[in-house]
Design a protein around this motif. Structure first.
Motif, PDB file in Angstrom:
ATOM      1  N   ILE A   1       0.834  -1.207   0.000  1.00  0.00           N
ATOM      2  CA  ILE A   1       0.000   0.000   0.000  1.00  0.00           C
ATOM      3  C   ILE A   1       0.863   1.249   0.000  1.00  0.00           C
ATOM      4  N   ILE A   2       1.906   1.254   0.795  1.00  0.00           N
ATOM      5  CA  ILE A   2       2.814   2.413   0.830  1.00  0.00           C
ATOM      6  C   ILE A   2       3.447   2.631  -0.537  1.00  0.00           C
ATOM      7  N   ILE A   3       3.887   1.573  -1.177  1.00  0.00           N
ATOM      8  CA  ILE A   3       4.497   1.685  -2.510  1.00  0.00           C
ATOM      9  C   ILE A   3       3.482   2.193  -3.526  1.00  0.00           C
ATOM     10  N   LEU A   4       2.262   1.660  -3.489  1.00  0.00           N
ATOM     11  CA  LEU A   4       1.228   2.101  -4.431  1.00  0.00           C
ATOM     12  C   LEU A   4       0.849   3.565  -4.222  1.00  0.00           C
ATOM     13  N   VAL A   5       0.771   3.989  -2.974  1.00  0.00           N
ATOM     14  CA  VAL A   5       0.462   5.395  -2.701  1.00  0.00           C
ATOM     15  C   VAL A   5       1.564   6.296  -3.239  1.00  0.00           C
TER      16      VAL A   5
ATOM     17  N   GLY B   1     -17.612  -3.095   0.223  1.00  0.00           N
ATOM     18  CA  GLY B   1     -18.771  -2.825  -0.621  1.00  0.00           C
ATOM     19  C   GLY B   1     -18.599  -1.540  -1.411  1.00  0.00           C
ATOM     20  N   PHE B   2     -18.140  -0.488  -0.746  1.00  0.00           N
ATOM     21  CA  PHE B   2     -17.914   0.780  -1.434  1.00  0.00           C
ATOM     22  C   PHE B   2     -16.772   0.675  -2.447  1.00  0.00           C
ATOM     23  N   SER B   3     -15.715  -0.055  -2.116  1.00  0.00           N
ATOM     24  CA  SER B   3     -14.603  -0.167  -3.062  1.00  0.00           C
ATOM     25  C   SER B   3     -15.022  -0.947  -4.309  1.00  0.00           C
TER      26      SER B   3
ATOM     27  N   ILE C   1     -18.140   1.439 -11.103  1.00  0.00           N
ATOM     28  CA  ILE C   1     -18.494   2.710 -11.715  1.00  0.00           C
ATOM     29  C   ILE C   1     -17.413   3.161 -12.694  1.00  0.00           C
ATOM     30  N   ARG C   2     -16.170   2.967 -12.353  1.00  0.00           N
ATOM     31  CA  ARG C   2     -15.074   3.407 -13.225  1.00  0.00           C
ATOM     32  C   ARG C   2     -15.046   2.548 -14.439  1.00  0.00           C
TER      33      ARG C   2
ATOM     34  N   ASN D   1      -6.757   1.476  -8.289  1.00  0.00           N
ATOM     35  CA  ASN D   1      -7.545   0.285  -8.591  1.00  0.00           C
ATOM     36  C   ASN D   1      -7.074  -0.921  -7.777  1.00  0.00           C
ATOM     37  N   ILE D   2      -5.816  -0.939  -7.399  1.00  0.00           N
ATOM     38  CA  ILE D   2      -5.265  -2.015  -6.582  1.00  0.00           C
ATOM     39  C   ILE D   2      -5.201  -1.594  -5.118  1.00  0.00           C
ATOM     40  N   PHE D   3      -5.022  -0.294  -4.892  1.00  0.00           N
ATOM     41  CA  PHE D   3      -4.903   0.225  -3.543  1.00  0.00           C
ATOM     42  C   PHE D   3      -6.156  -0.061  -2.711  1.00  0.00           C
TER      43      PHE D   3
END
Length: 92
Positions: free
Chosen positions: A29-33, A83-85, A91-92, A46-48
């Motif tokens: 997560i840190i790397i993706l951010v 659920g929200f993710s 939607i995207r 999309n992966i985060f």
């Protein structure tokens, strides 16, 4: 150092596996951010988002073993987040 080693050896195998997966997800997560912020990979979110959900699920399992009430609250938050993710991904 011996205290840390002592606590690690006292953990059960499933707790060790969850700790390792938790660390791997956190580092990912840190790397993706960082990649998203620096513009290296524009769609890293999309992966985060699912990784954060997996991390929350792992923490829910860890809380469940220590305190059921906190585990239930964490499980509700995790389900809501996942659920929200999924909704945002569709939607995207």
């Amino acid at each position: 150092m011996s205290k840390v080693r002592g606590r690690w050896s006292q953990k059960q195998t499933d707790e060790k596996v969850l700790s390792v997966i938790n660390s791997i997800c956190s580092i990912s997560i840190i790397i993706l951010v960082c990649m998203q912020i620096l513009g290296v990979w524009k769609s890293a979110t999309n992966i985060f988002y699912p990784l954060v959900g997996v991390l929350m699920l792992i923490q829910t399992i860890q809380y469940w073993k220590k305190n059921k009430e906190v585990g239930k609250l964490s499980l509700c938050a995790t389900i809501l987040y996942l659920g929200f993710s999924i909704f945002i991904y569709v939607i995207r």
